[in-house]
Design an enzyme around this catalytic site. Sequence first.
Site, PDB file in Angstrom:
ATOM      1  N   SER A 106       0.834  -1.114   0.030  1.00  0.00           N
ATOM      2  CA  SER A 106      -0.082   0.086  -0.101  1.00  0.00           C
ATOM      3  C   SER A 106       0.863   1.231   0.146  1.00  0.00           C
ATOM      4  CB  SER A 106      -1.112   0.014   1.415  1.00  0.00           C
ATOM      5  OG  SER A 106      -1.636   1.378   1.201  1.00  0.00           O
ATOM      6  N   TYR A 128      -3.328   5.250  -4.705  1.00  0.00           N
ATOM      7  CA  TYR A 128      -4.467   6.015  -4.720  1.00  0.00           C
ATOM      8  C   TYR A 128      -4.320   7.220  -5.395  1.00  0.00           C
ATOM      9  CZ  TYR A 128      -6.003   3.086  -0.454  1.00  0.00           C
ATOM     10  OH  TYR A 128      -6.528   2.108   0.269  1.00  0.00           O
ATOM     11  N   THR A 154      -6.265   1.604  -6.685  1.00  0.00           N
ATOM     12  CA  THR A 154      -7.439   1.444  -5.873  1.00  0.00           C
ATOM     13  C   THR A 154      -8.262   2.450  -6.017  1.00  0.00           C
ATOM     14  OG1 THR A 154      -6.043  -0.016  -4.354  1.00  0.00           O
ATOM     15  CG2 THR A 154      -7.978   0.883  -3.217  1.00  0.00           C
ATOM     16  N   LYS A 252      -8.301  -2.423  -8.953  1.00  0.00           N
ATOM     17  CA  LYS A 252      -8.967  -2.559  -7.753  1.00  0.00           C
ATOM     18  C   LYS A 252      -9.949  -1.845  -7.570  1.00  0.00           C
ATOM     19  CE  LYS A 252      -7.854  -4.184  -3.012  1.00  0.00           C
ATOM     20  NZ  LYS A 252      -8.876  -3.491  -2.509  1.00  0.00           N
ATOM     21  N   HIS A 276     -13.310  -3.016  -1.011  1.00  0.00           N
ATOM     22  CA  HIS A 276     -12.424  -2.520   0.086  1.00  0.00           C
ATOM     23  C   HIS A 276     -12.779  -3.362   1.201  1.00  0.00           C
ATOM     24  CE1 HIS A 276      -9.223   0.273   0.142  1.00  0.00           C
ATOM     25  NE2 HIS A 276      -9.400   0.274   1.468  1.00  0.00           N
TER      26      HIS A 276
END
Length: 396
Positions: A106, A128, A154, A252, A276
């Site tokens: 992440s 992100y 994501t 995602k 999520h």
Amino acid sequence: MSWFESVAEAQRRAKKRLPGSVYSALIAGSEKGLTLADNLGAFDELRFAPRTAGHYGERELNTQVLGRDVALPVLISPTGVQAVHPDGEVAVARAAAARGTSMGLSSFGSKPIEEVVAANPNTYFQIYWTGTRDDILRRLERARAAGAVGIILTLDWSFSHSRDWGSPHIPERLTFRELLRFAPEGVTHPRWLLDYVRTRRLPDLGVPNMASPGEPSPTFFGAYGQWMQTPPPSWEDVAWLRSQWDGPFLLKGVIRVDEARRAVEAGVSAISVSNHGGNNLDGTPATIRALPAIASAVGSEVEVLLDGGIRRGSDVVKALALGAKAVLIGRAYLWGLAAAGQPGVENVLDVLRNGIDSTLLALGKRSIHDLTRGDVVVPKGFEAKLGVAAEAKAGW
């Protein structure tokens, strides 16, 4: 006693070892938790059609995902700051490498991408849509320089939701005052505290991968604030970001058939059917319900993965039978990490691998590639065919 035979047992040990506020951050979903519960419950509605004889003595679990060989169809999904263990994402990466699978890191992770890639060269960096395009490009270039093999964009974390049972207090920085606040929890969970005492450092709440190399890491909430102030991306933005990366690119967060089509048009390599982990819009159906329609619509054009609710090897088999190429896990490996560090994550992957193997045996399958929808019993009304009407209207 250091070994556990199920993900459920890993969760029990994680609950015992972790301070309450840390553990509650792992298990909770948004608002009432409807989606979180459905991610788990939907797997229970599916049944198997086992065979009695003609079984194979050995089964094949290895496959390729995004062009990379993996020993089992289970990948590590990127999760944020992993304060459940001092080694965090590095321990997870090492465990994934030891078990022959891929690591997702992440951008809100607690360990620098350079350290994680060194621990597992088969690492994907998750992004992100935060800040300007220039900000995003800087993070992309850092991932490229570090040796990331692919990108995960994501988009299934779109809203900030409350939790009906309350959210744990998470400090922006571990000041002396915050240490006093958490002291009672630390004292009552000495093994977790001792892990950090041995390293002579406190849990790090910074997010180093949101910074350029050499710059100080922003705090989690500093980066979160920037994300909240960034206008959400369009499909044109997705296509632009895809054009900036010439390797594997996983999107995602797809849950609708029409948006799976849009993702294909944007040029992604793969999509993950994800909500999520129940931490986005509560009331969204379980991902396993949405999977069959999406796999049927675009599975011949891009790889389709599933994220959400995986707790057993048999869950993995159900997902593969309904069209997934592989699955991603989140909470399951975090519980293993909390319970026993790197060996705990390896243990979770072993539990899933053994469960996949034994399920294949009972189904009379030689390989995960031989699984079909006929191997599971899907009850009437089980599927959630979201965005199908819009797909038809658009002429797909």
